[in-house]
Design an enzyme around this catalytic site. Structure first.
Site: not given
Length: 229
Positions: A31, A58, A83, A153, A156, A181
């Site tokens: 992304f 992430g 991750d 990152d 969220h 990010h």
């Protein structure tokens, strides 16, 4: 967090990533847009001069890991990426950023680890990356090595973004960099960007970090003192 286009500049400036790295970045699933990727690479290249590892929270499928790995290769340090590879909230089935191609058909859950490994292999950067597979707070609780850079990152939500910050920001060496990010200050971006925004404001308010740069939704800060974060 829109899917990034697969175009990229034809000539990287100065110390930026070379064409092969840019090609690998552009073709990787993920992304991060190009301008933010170039800013991340520049920050990682600078942080690598400290001679300490560079850590990402992430991984997803390795798009941004390519840039950290290239910077680590140049500096002779290691890139680390954390991750659990089961996908964050917005990547689950039924959500906007879900990719059915990342689902393990046997267990019925997302598993981005195989795609990540293929991404690094194609980029020729496997030897410069250590993948830490597990949940960020559990790994952070075991960590004891100073880091030249931490790139946040991951999830969220406030719970996950805060845990990533509290677990890893204290390990950034003085003079090192903290990159965050998906920092979006607008309330309309509540799901994807408000939690990273609040973490960013917390880092600045702590007095331990000062702003270095802002590119799109990427914020880079420098650890200026050893105090609490």
């Amino acid at each position: 967090m829109a899917e990034a286009p697969d175009s990229h500049p034809t000539d990287a400036p100065g110390p930026g990533p070379g064409p092969e790295v840019l090609d690998a970045f552009a073709s990787a699933k993920g992304f991060m847009p190009v301008d933010e990727g170039l800013a991340l690479h520049a920050a990682a290249t600078e942080a690598g001069l400290l001679g300490l590892p560079l850590l990402e929270i992430g991984t997803y499928c390795g798009r941004s890991t390519i840039l950290l790995a290239d910077a680590a290769r140049r500096a002779g340090v290691t890139a680390l990426t954390v991750d659990h590879h089961r996908g964050s909230e917005e990547q689950q089935p039924g959500w906007e950023y879900h990719d059915p191609g990342t689902v393990d058909a046997e267990v019925g859950l997302m598993d981005t680890l195989p795609t990540f490994r293929r991404t690094l292999h194609r980029a020729g950067l496997e030897d410069h990356v250590v993948a830490l597979v597990g949940r960020s707070p559990r790994i952070a609780a075991l960590w004891g090595t100073p880091l030249g850079m931490v790139f946040v990152d991951g999830g969220h939500t406030d719970e996950h973004a805060t845990a990533d910050y509290e677990g890893w920001a204290p390990h950034v060496a003085v003079g090192g960099l903290l990159a965050i990010h998906d920092v979006f200050p607008e309330p309309a971006d509540e799901f994807t960007g408000q939690a990273p925004y609040r973490v960013h404001r917390r880092a600045v308010a702590s007095g331990a970090f000062s702003e270095v740069s802002a590119t799109g939704s990427l914020r880079v800060l420098r650890r200026t003192g050893p105090g609490p974060v």
